[in-house]
Write an enzyme that holds these catalytic residues in place. Structure first.
Site, PDB file in Angstrom:
ATOM      1  N   HIS A  65       0.837  -1.212   0.000  1.00  0.00           N
ATOM      2  CA  HIS A  65       0.000   0.000   0.000  1.00  0.00           C
ATOM      3  C   HIS A  65       0.865   1.252   0.000  1.00  0.00           C
ATOM      4  CE1 HIS A  65       0.949  -0.106   4.268  1.00  0.00           C
ATOM      5  NE2 HIS A  65       0.441   1.089   4.414  1.00  0.00           N
ATOM      6  N   LYS A  70       9.556  -2.619   3.260  1.00  0.00           N
ATOM      7  CA  LYS A  70      10.772  -2.562   4.077  1.00  0.00           C
ATOM      8  C   LYS A  70      10.742  -3.674   5.104  1.00  0.00           C
ATOM      9  CE  LYS A  70      14.254   0.129   5.588  1.00  0.00           C
ATOM     10  NZ  LYS A  70      15.059  -1.079   5.503  1.00  0.00           N
ATOM     11  N   LYS A  94       4.059  -2.248  12.060  1.00  0.00           N
ATOM     12  CA  LYS A  94       5.108  -1.496  12.744  1.00  0.00           C
ATOM     13  C   LYS A  94       5.339  -0.150  12.046  1.00  0.00           C
ATOM     14  CE  LYS A  94       8.057  -4.498  14.090  1.00  0.00           C
ATOM     15  NZ  LYS A  94       9.163  -5.464  14.139  1.00  0.00           N
ATOM     16  N   ASP A  99       4.602   5.819  11.841  1.00  0.00           N
ATOM     17  CA  ASP A  99       4.483   6.746  10.705  1.00  0.00           C
ATOM     18  C   ASP A  99       5.703   6.729   9.792  1.00  0.00           C
ATOM     19  OD1 ASP A  99       1.923   7.581  11.355  1.00  0.00           O
ATOM     20  OD2 ASP A  99       2.658   9.095  12.750  1.00  0.00           O
ATOM     21  N   LYS A 106       9.834  -8.836   4.552  1.00  0.00           N
ATOM     22  CA  LYS A 106      10.849  -9.553   5.336  1.00  0.00           C
ATOM     23  C   LYS A 106      11.548 -10.554   4.443  1.00  0.00           C
ATOM     24  CE  LYS A 106      12.280  -9.558   9.620  1.00  0.00           C
ATOM     25  NZ  LYS A 106      12.309  -8.392  10.523  1.00  0.00           N
TER      26      LYS A 106
HETATM   27  P1  NAD Z   1      21.199 -10.933  16.662  1.00  0.00           P
HETATM   28  O1  NAD Z   1      21.490 -12.060  15.784  1.00  0.00           O
HETATM   29  O2  NAD Z   1      22.089  -9.735  16.651  1.00  0.00           O
HETATM   30  O3  NAD Z   1      21.072 -11.391  18.192  1.00  0.00           O
HETATM   31  C1  NAD Z   1      20.282 -12.432  18.675  1.00  0.00           C
HETATM   32  C2  NAD Z   1      20.959 -12.999  19.909  1.00  0.00           C
HETATM   33  O4  NAD Z   1      20.099 -13.942  20.554  1.00  0.00           O
HETATM   34  C3  NAD Z   1      22.270 -13.738  19.573  1.00  0.00           C
HETATM   35  O5  NAD Z   1      23.300 -13.254  20.401  1.00  0.00           O
HETATM   36  C4  NAD Z   1      21.915 -15.186  19.852  1.00  0.00           C
HETATM   37  O6  NAD Z   1      23.028 -15.947  20.265  1.00  0.00           O
HETATM   38  C5  NAD Z   1      20.893 -15.050  20.958  1.00  0.00           C
HETATM   39  N1  NAD Z   1      20.027 -16.219  21.135  1.00  0.00           N
HETATM   40  C6  NAD Z   1      19.567 -17.081  20.208  1.00  0.00           C
HETATM   41  N2  NAD Z   1      18.756 -17.999  20.779  1.00  0.00           N
HETATM   42  C7  NAD Z   1      18.714 -17.702  22.090  1.00  0.00           C
HETATM   43  C8  NAD Z   1      18.041 -18.279  23.215  1.00  0.00           C
HETATM   44  N3  NAD Z   1      17.252 -19.329  23.087  1.00  0.00           N
HETATM   45  N4  NAD Z   1      18.232 -17.717  24.433  1.00  0.00           N
HETATM   46  C9  NAD Z   1      19.037 -16.645  24.581  1.00  0.00           C
HETATM   47  N5  NAD Z   1      19.678 -16.048  23.552  1.00  0.00           N
HETATM   48  C10 NAD Z   1      19.522 -16.565  22.327  1.00  0.00           C
HETATM   49  O7  NAD Z   1      19.691 -10.523  16.301  1.00  0.00           O
HETATM   50  P2  NAD Z   1      18.971  -9.148  16.569  1.00  0.00           P
HETATM   51  O8  NAD Z   1      19.113  -8.309  15.364  1.00  0.00           O
HETATM   52  O9  NAD Z   1      19.372  -8.635  17.895  1.00  0.00           O
HETATM   53  O10 NAD Z   1      17.449  -9.625  16.605  1.00  0.00           O
HETATM   54  C11 NAD Z   1      16.860 -10.174  17.767  1.00  0.00           C
HETATM   55  C12 NAD Z   1      15.349 -10.072  17.653  1.00  0.00           C
HETATM   56  O11 NAD Z   1      14.977  -8.700  17.465  1.00  0.00           O
HETATM   57  C13 NAD Z   1      14.739 -10.832  16.487  1.00  0.00           C
HETATM   58  O12 NAD Z   1      13.465 -11.306  16.866  1.00  0.00           O
HETATM   59  C14 NAD Z   1      14.560  -9.764  15.429  1.00  0.00           C
HETATM   60  O13 NAD Z   1      13.550 -10.074  14.515  1.00  0.00           O
HETATM   61  C15 NAD Z   1      14.188  -8.584  16.290  1.00  0.00           C
HETATM   62  N6  NAD Z   1      14.427  -7.291  15.661  1.00  0.00           N
HETATM   63  C16 NAD Z   1      15.675  -6.922  15.254  1.00  0.00           C
HETATM   64  C17 NAD Z   1      15.850  -5.662  14.700  1.00  0.00           C
HETATM   65  C18 NAD Z   1      17.212  -5.145  14.324  1.00  0.00           C
HETATM   66  O14 NAD Z   1      17.325  -3.945  14.009  1.00  0.00           O
HETATM   67  N7  NAD Z   1      18.266  -5.940  14.360  1.00  0.00           N
HETATM   68  C19 NAD Z   1      14.753  -4.811  14.509  1.00  0.00           C
HETATM   69  C20 NAD Z   1      13.497  -5.227  14.940  1.00  0.00           C
HETATM   70  C21 NAD Z   1      13.351  -6.464  15.510  1.00  0.00           C
END
Ligand code: NAD
Length: 469
Positions: A65, A70, A94, A99, A106
């Protein structure tokens, strides 16, 4: 549509449907918003020392839309189509909440990045990008990936470079992906943005005296006992900013195990210990636990920042936190959500709380299209003008400011300051928008309020486009 099976996407759909009941929209519009617009599933070969491996990958554009769409790219051995669809849908809501004028998308690559060396990862990433280019699933005005679980600045730089190689002379090429290193068109503050946004969101939640009273907690973040699961990009930065604001980190978890100390853990020392020993376990003065045990530690705020499906019907009853800050996407299953809500736990939902990343990605994209660093044109101008003002005031009042006072007042906005203040404002505004809906609809939880707010905004977009009456 009735949700039957038990997957991440059906969880998101369930949340969507709960919220949809509160909105009066033209026939078919809710369904149009709910479904994924495009799902691209593909496979490609990768050469490793064991021969050729066939890698499965996806890019899902949930809602077109607004363009570009992203959303991050996830490298994980557990990723599947359902998960990518769910994460893409969350991105649509999100973006609407904060906004950011994008549709949701994804990407996923089904690999365990720890099993590959840098050269192999580079080959996989570039091939993934090339596949997206071939099918028109990437471009500054089409679909703009970002980092997610298992990916970071390095992978984003490879993607940007691959895109530029396929599109020579395209002046806006660097806007094809965000979360890039600074030298490759990245923006200051993007690395910390999601964790910083988590901090702003939780600070705002804790600052509502009335809501804290209902939980039996005092107002404010300072002194709150926090457990963080996952010390990657999001978890580490969230923990860092929460601690700097006076929260006490009583538990930290990584995939190898968890540590607890009711007196508080020194995050930087834990990170150094992990770098040195390859584990957070055996940290001096702390108690070692199993990873999952961290989720049920005694604390005020639990911040799951690793992956989805961490709090399930099996462990929900044992969770002691009064606030759950969903830094990860989908960490609480919908049946567990009901148990927690029944006990009065406040869940600050993922769809809002981790929106800091996409907010600053949006700033990065704007920077790439403008081809100029934010603050570059105005910083010195502001400093000179403020200096003139100070001199005039000093002259007319006869009072003189100290050098440090002057410097503080004069400091013109640089990129990092602008990004962080834009992020702070966005997270605060969105929190209150959601909270207003939450308070207006008696009996709904904050997640439903966030979905109502987001769906309404996407719906208005479709209506204004004239697609629906
Ligand atoms: P990342 O890979 O940098 O870090 C994830 C961490 O979680 C790693 O250090 C990993 O070893 C650890 N991990 C994995 N399984 C685990 C468990 N069972 N118990 C404890 N630790 C565990 O990833 P990220 O970018 O920090 O993303 C983490 C979450 O945040 C995801 O759900 C992602 O979709 C969400 N997210 C990330 C961003 C971003 O900007 N990176 C933005 C929005 C949402």
């Amino acid at each position: 549509m009735t949700v039957k099976s038990d997957t991440f996407f059906t969880d998101v759909t369930r949340n969507f449907e709960n919220a949809g009941k509160y909105l009066k929209l033209p026939d078919g519009l809710l369904e149009q918003i709910r479904v994924c617009n495009s799902v691209y599933r593909f496979k490609f070969p990768v050469k490793t020392e064991n021969g050729y491996e066939v890698v499965s990958a996806w890019r899902v554009e949930h809602s077109q839309h607004k363009l570009p769409t992203k959303g991050g790219i996830r490298f994980s051995e557990h990723v599947d189509e359902d998960e990518v669809m769910a994460l893409a849908a969350l991105m649509t809501y999100k973006c609407a909440l904060v906004d950011v004028p994008f549709g949701g998308a994804k990407g996923g690559v089904k690999i365990d990045p720890r099993k590959y060396d840098e050269e192999q990862l580079q080959r996989i990433t570039r091939r993934y990008a090339a596949e997206l280019i071939k099918k028109g699933f990437i471009g500054p005005g089409i679909d703009v990936p970002a980092p997610d679980y298992g990916t970071g600045e390095r992978e984003m730089a490879w993607i940007a470079d691959t895109y530029s190689a396929f599109n020579p002379g395209q002046i806006d090429a660097s806007g094809c992906v965000t979360g890039k290193p600074l030298s490759q068109g990245g923006i200051r503050g993007r690395r910390e943005a999601t964790g910083r946004g988590v901090f702003f969101g939780l600070r705002e939640a804790c600052d509502q005296a009335e809501d804290m009273k209902a939980l039996g907690l005092s107002k404010g973040l300072a002194g709150k006992r926090v457990v963080v699961q996952g010390l990657g990009n999001v978890g580490y930065h969230a923990a860092k900013f929460l601690r700097e604001a006076g929260a006490v980190l009583v538990g930290l978890a990584e995939y190898e195990g968890a540590i607890a100390d009711p007196r508080g853990l020194d995050l930087e020392k834990v990170m150094t210990h992990r770098r040195d020993t390859k584990s957070i376990l055996k940290f001096p003065g702390a108690t070692d636990l199993k990873t999952a045990e961290a989720l049920t530690l005694d604390c005020d705020i639990l911040v799951p920042a690793a992956l989805e499906n961490q709090i399930t019907i099996e462990n929900a009853a044992d969770v002691k936190a009064k606030i759950i800050g969903e830094a990860a996407n989908g960490p609480v299953r919908s049946d567990a959500d009901q148990v927690l809500r029944g006990r009065g736990v406040l869940i600050v939902p993922d769809v809002y709380l981790n929106a800091g990343g996409v907010t600053v990605s949006y700033f990065e994209w704007l920077k790439n299209l403008q081809h100029v660093r934010m603050g570059r044109l105005g910083k010195r101008f502001t400093e000179t003008a403020t200096n003139q003002l100070i001199l005039t005031i000093e002259k007319s009042t006869g009072k003189t400011l100290s050098e440090s006072e002057k410097l503080k007042l004069m400091a013109g906005p640089d990129e990092e300051a602008l990004v962080n203040s834009g992020l702070e404002d966005t997270m605060i505004e969105a929190y209150h928008e959601i909270r207003e809906v939450w308070k207006r609809h008696k009996g709904v939880d904050m997640r439903t309020a966030a979905f109502i707010t987001a769906i309404d905004k996407v719906a208005q977009s479709y209506i204004e486009l004239g697609v629906f009456p």
